[in-house]
Design a protein around this motif. Structure first.
Motif, PDB file in Angstrom:
ATOM      1  N   ASP A  40       0.819  -1.212   0.000  1.00 47.47           N
ATOM      2  CA  ASP A  40       0.000   0.000   0.000  1.00 47.47           C
ATOM      3  C   ASP A  40       0.853   1.262   0.000  1.00 47.47           C
ATOM      4  N   GLU A  41       2.093   1.164   0.487  1.00 51.18           N
ATOM      5  CA  GLU A  41       2.965   2.328   0.556  1.00 51.18           C
ATOM      6  C   GLU A  41       3.635   2.658  -0.774  1.00 51.18           C
ATOM      7  N   LEU A  42       3.561   1.740  -1.743  1.00 50.17           N
ATOM      8  CA  LEU A  42       4.192   1.994  -3.036  1.00 50.17           C
ATOM      9  C   LEU A  42       3.574   3.232  -3.692  1.00 50.17           C
ATOM     10  N   PRO A  43       4.405   4.190  -4.129  1.00 50.17           N
ATOM     11  CA  PRO A  43       3.861   5.409  -4.752  1.00 50.17           C
ATOM     12  C   PRO A  43       3.435   5.174  -6.195  1.00 50.17           C
ATOM     13  N   ASN A  44       2.618   6.065  -6.715  1.00 52.06           N
ATOM     14  CA  ASN A  44       2.279   6.009  -8.126  1.00 52.06           C
ATOM     15  C   ASN A  44       3.567   6.174  -8.940  1.00 52.06           C
ATOM     16  N   GLY A  45       3.686   5.394  -9.996  1.00 50.46           N
ATOM     17  CA  GLY A  45       4.890   5.485 -10.821  1.00 50.46           C
ATOM     18  C   GLY A  45       6.090   4.755 -10.246  1.00 50.46           C
ATOM     19  N   ALA A  46       5.886   3.933  -9.237  1.00 44.78           N
ATOM     20  CA  ALA A  46       6.987   3.195  -8.613  1.00 44.78           C
ATOM     21  C   ALA A  46       7.664   2.278  -9.636  1.00 44.78           C
ATOM     22  N   THR A  47       8.959   2.088  -9.444  1.00 41.84           N
ATOM     23  CA  THR A  47       9.730   1.202 -10.320  1.00 41.84           C
ATOM     24  C   THR A  47       9.803  -0.188  -9.699  1.00 41.84           C
ATOM     25  N   ILE A  48       9.408  -1.180 -10.484  1.00 37.09           N
ATOM     26  CA  ILE A  48       9.395  -2.563 -10.013  1.00 37.09           C
ATOM     27  C   ILE A  48      10.348  -3.396 -10.871  1.00 37.09           C
ATOM     28  N   ALA A  49      11.299  -4.040 -10.225  1.00 38.33           N
ATOM     29  CA  ALA A  49      12.239  -4.913 -10.931  1.00 38.33           C
ATOM     30  C   ALA A  49      11.673  -6.322 -11.001  1.00 38.33           C
ATOM     31  N   ILE A  50      11.704  -6.915 -12.197  1.00 33.03           N
ATOM     32  CA  ILE A  50      11.210  -8.274 -12.389  1.00 33.03           C
ATOM     33  C   ILE A  50      12.221  -9.059 -13.236  1.00 33.03           C
ATOM     34  N   PRO A  51      12.265 -10.380 -13.073  1.00 37.47           N
ATOM     35  CA  PRO A  51      13.174 -11.192 -13.898  1.00 37.47           C
ATOM     36  C   PRO A  51      12.778 -11.124 -15.372  1.00 37.47           C
ATOM     37  N   ASN A  52      13.766 -11.203 -16.259  1.00 34.92           N
ATOM     38  CA  ASN A  52      13.468 -11.066 -17.686  1.00 34.92           C
ATOM     39  C   ASN A  52      13.284 -12.385 -18.425  1.00 34.92           C
ATOM     40  N   GLU A  53      13.439 -13.558 -17.733  1.00 33.02           N
ATOM     41  CA  GLU A  53      13.138 -14.831 -18.392  1.00 33.02           C
ATOM     42  C   GLU A  53      11.626 -14.952 -18.545  1.00 33.02           C
ATOM     43  N   VAL A  54      11.180 -15.309 -19.742  1.00 29.79           N
ATOM     44  CA  VAL A  54       9.750 -15.224 -20.060  1.00 29.79           C
ATOM     45  C   VAL A  54       8.856 -15.878 -19.024  1.00 29.79           C
ATOM     46  N   SER A  55       9.146 -17.128 -18.661  1.00 32.50           N
ATOM     47  CA  SER A  55       8.265 -17.825 -17.725  1.00 32.50           C
ATOM     48  C   SER A  55       8.295 -17.176 -16.345  1.00 32.50           C
ATOM     49  N   THR A  56       9.451 -16.643 -15.948  1.00 33.47           N
ATOM     50  CA  THR A  56       9.558 -16.011 -14.631  1.00 33.47           C
ATOM     51  C   THR A  56       8.935 -14.622 -14.638  1.00 33.47           C
ATOM     52  N   THR A  57       9.009 -13.938 -15.778  1.00 34.96           N
ATOM     53  CA  THR A  57       8.330 -12.648 -15.918  1.00 34.96           C
ATOM     54  C   THR A  57       6.833 -12.832 -15.717  1.00 34.96           C
ATOM     55  N   GLY A  58       6.281 -13.845 -16.386  1.00 34.95           N
ATOM     56  CA  GLY A  58       4.857 -14.125 -16.234  1.00 34.95           C
ATOM     57  C   GLY A  58       4.505 -14.480 -14.806  1.00 34.95           C
ATOM     58  N   ARG A  59       5.367 -15.214 -14.166  1.00 36.48           N
ATOM     59  CA  ARG A  59       5.139 -15.599 -12.766  1.00 36.48           C
ATOM     60  C   ARG A  59       5.097 -14.360 -11.877  1.00 36.48           C
ATOM     61  N   ALA A  60       5.994 -13.409 -12.132  1.00 44.03           N
ATOM     62  CA  ALA A  60       6.037 -12.168 -11.348  1.00 44.03           C
ATOM     63  C   ALA A  60       4.765 -11.344 -11.552  1.00 44.03           C
ATOM     64  N   LEU A  61       4.342 -11.243 -12.808  1.00 49.36           N
ATOM     65  CA  LEU A  61       3.150 -10.445 -13.099  1.00 49.36           C
ATOM     66  C   LEU A  61       1.890 -11.089 -12.526  1.00 49.36           C
ATOM     67  N   LEU A  62       1.843 -12.405 -12.534  1.00 46.98           N
ATOM     68  CA  LEU A  62       0.696 -13.102 -11.933  1.00 46.98           C
ATOM     69  C   LEU A  62       0.626 -12.833 -10.431  1.00 46.98           C
ATOM     70  N   LEU A  63       1.802 -12.779  -9.774  1.00 45.20           N
ATOM     71  CA  LEU A  63       1.817 -12.507  -8.337  1.00 45.20           C
ATOM     72  C   LEU A  63       1.350 -11.081  -8.058  1.00 45.20           C
ATOM     73  N   LEU A  64       1.777 -10.131  -8.894  1.00 45.63           N
ATOM     74  CA  LEU A  64       1.343  -8.739  -8.722  1.00 45.63           C
ATOM     75  C   LEU A  64      -0.156  -8.601  -8.987  1.00 45.63           C
ATOM     76  N   GLN A  65      -0.649  -9.376  -9.937  1.00 42.93           N
ATOM     77  CA  GLN A  65      -2.094  -9.365 -10.207  1.00 42.93           C
ATOM     78  C   GLN A  65      -2.851  -9.931  -9.011  1.00 42.93           C
ATOM     79  N   LYS A  66      -2.329 -11.023  -8.442  1.00 39.87           N
ATOM     80  CA  LYS A  66      -2.971 -11.631  -7.276  1.00 39.87           C
ATOM     81  C   LYS A  66      -3.012 -10.658  -6.100  1.00 39.87           C
ATOM     82  N   ALA A  67      -1.995  -9.784  -6.030  1.00 39.95           N
ATOM     83  CA  ALA A  67      -1.940  -8.793  -4.949  1.00 39.95           C
ATOM     84  C   ALA A  67      -2.800  -7.566  -5.239  1.00 39.95           C
ATOM     85  N   GLY A  68      -3.441  -7.534  -6.420  1.00 45.38           N
ATOM     86  CA  GLY A  68      -4.340  -6.440  -6.754  1.00 45.38           C
ATOM     87  C   GLY A  68      -3.658  -5.202  -7.297  1.00 45.38           C
ATOM     88  N   LEU A  69      -2.404  -5.326  -7.756  1.00 44.64           N
ATOM     89  CA  LEU A  69      -1.667  -4.157  -8.237  1.00 44.64           C
ATOM     90  C   LEU A  69      -1.862  -3.905  -9.727  1.00 44.64           C
TER      91      LEU A  69
END
Length: 299
Positions: free
Chosen positions: A155-184
């Motif tokens: 909740d403390e993350l500001p608008n426009g925050a920079t998020i680092a994610i792995p660049n391997e395709v399957s791991t990128t998708g895994r990261a985005l799915l987790l962020l989606q699950k968290a409602g971001l």
């Protein structure tokens, strides 16, 4: 050492067998019966010892080279190394800090197997690189987490925050799915394990994504607002996933880490022994005690 002893024994056997003729010189004389029996006994004994040494050398020569990332994979392999030695398998652990070379080395037959990856990652790698590596045995799950050195909650993350994610395709998708699950954020396909940042349908807080090699992500933790880190790299960076992650996958994560080999050796006796050792009660107890929930047995 064994080869040296073996050569000495063979030399001794030849010497004993030649002894009667050498003693006779130019005159061929019969060897006394008692001496002949003694020579035969020694020859048989040496032959038996030579055979035993040959069998021992064959048994000890079953070397198995396995690539692994340092934590927890190499640590788990080190645990089972003595037991495999008792079974005649000389486990040679090769430690890597990236996700590419372990697969290439196995595919090129420089190494026999590896232990570090999930099936989605392997499937993507095989497709992109034209390799034919195969899964052998699922061993553990490393719940994927999001970490921050600046904030204590999402909740403390500001608008426009920079998020680092792995660049391997399957791991990128895994990261985005987790962020989606968290409602971001919301993905165009909410179930896509191959999603990329361009597949985001709704990003209400205008997060910016920095895609990096998975091993590099922990190193930029202080430079970004949030970093999604593979658990093996989080552990190497002295992070405690259960304590430090702001959001983390549950125990129902489908991302099992597998022992992987090639079609030509996946059914070899050495691989079978390794597979059995990796799923032993001793390994399960070790994982549960050492990693305290950051790594979960998948067997």
């Amino acid at each position: 050492m064994w080869n040296k002893h073996f050569s000495v024994l063979l030399h001794s056997a030849r010497h004993i067998c030649r002894a009667p003729a050498q003693r006779a010189g130019l005159l061929i004389q019969p060897v006394p019966q008692t001496e002949n029996k003694d020579i035969m006994k020694k020859t048989l004994l040496l032959s038996a010892l030579a055979a035993a040494l040959t069998a021992s050398l064959a048994h000890a020569g079953e070397k198995l080279s396995v690539a692994a990332t340092p934590v927890p994979h190499a640590e788990i392999l080190e645990l089972i190394k003595p037991e495999l030695a008792k079974q005649g398998v000389d486990l040679d652990i090769k430690v890597f800090t990236d996700y590419v070379q372990p697969n290439l080395q196995v595919s090129q037959k420089n190494l026999d197997a590896n232990y570090f990856q999930t099936k989605p990652y392997l499937d993507t790698f095989n497709t992109q690189r034209g390799t034919e590596l195969v899964i052998v045995q699922g061993v553990h799950v490393e719940p994927f987490g999001a970490y921050s050195a600046k904030y204590k909650s999402l909740d403390e993350l500001p608008n426009g925050a920079t998020i680092a994610i792995p660049n391997e395709v399957s791991t990128t998708g895994r990261a985005l799915l987790l962020l989606q699950k968290a409602g971001l954020l919301t993905l165009k396909d909410p179930n896509s394990a191959q999603a990329l940042p361009r597949d985001i349908a709704d990003n209400p807080r205008n997060f910016k994504f920095r895609e990096l090699e998975a091993a590099t992500v922990p190193r930029v933790l202080n430079q970004v607002d949030l970093a999604l880190i593979n658990t093996n790299y989080a552990l190497e960076a002295k992070l405690n996933p259960k304590r430090d992650a702001l959001v983390i996958e549950g125990s129902d994560s489908p991302y099992v880490n597998y022992l992987v080999a090639r079609p030509d050796n996946q059914d070899s006796e050495a691989i079978k022994k390794l597979s059995a050792a990796l799923t032993s009660p001793e390994v399960k107890a070790f994982i549960e005690k050492r990693y305290e929930g950051a790594v979960l047995p998948a067997f």
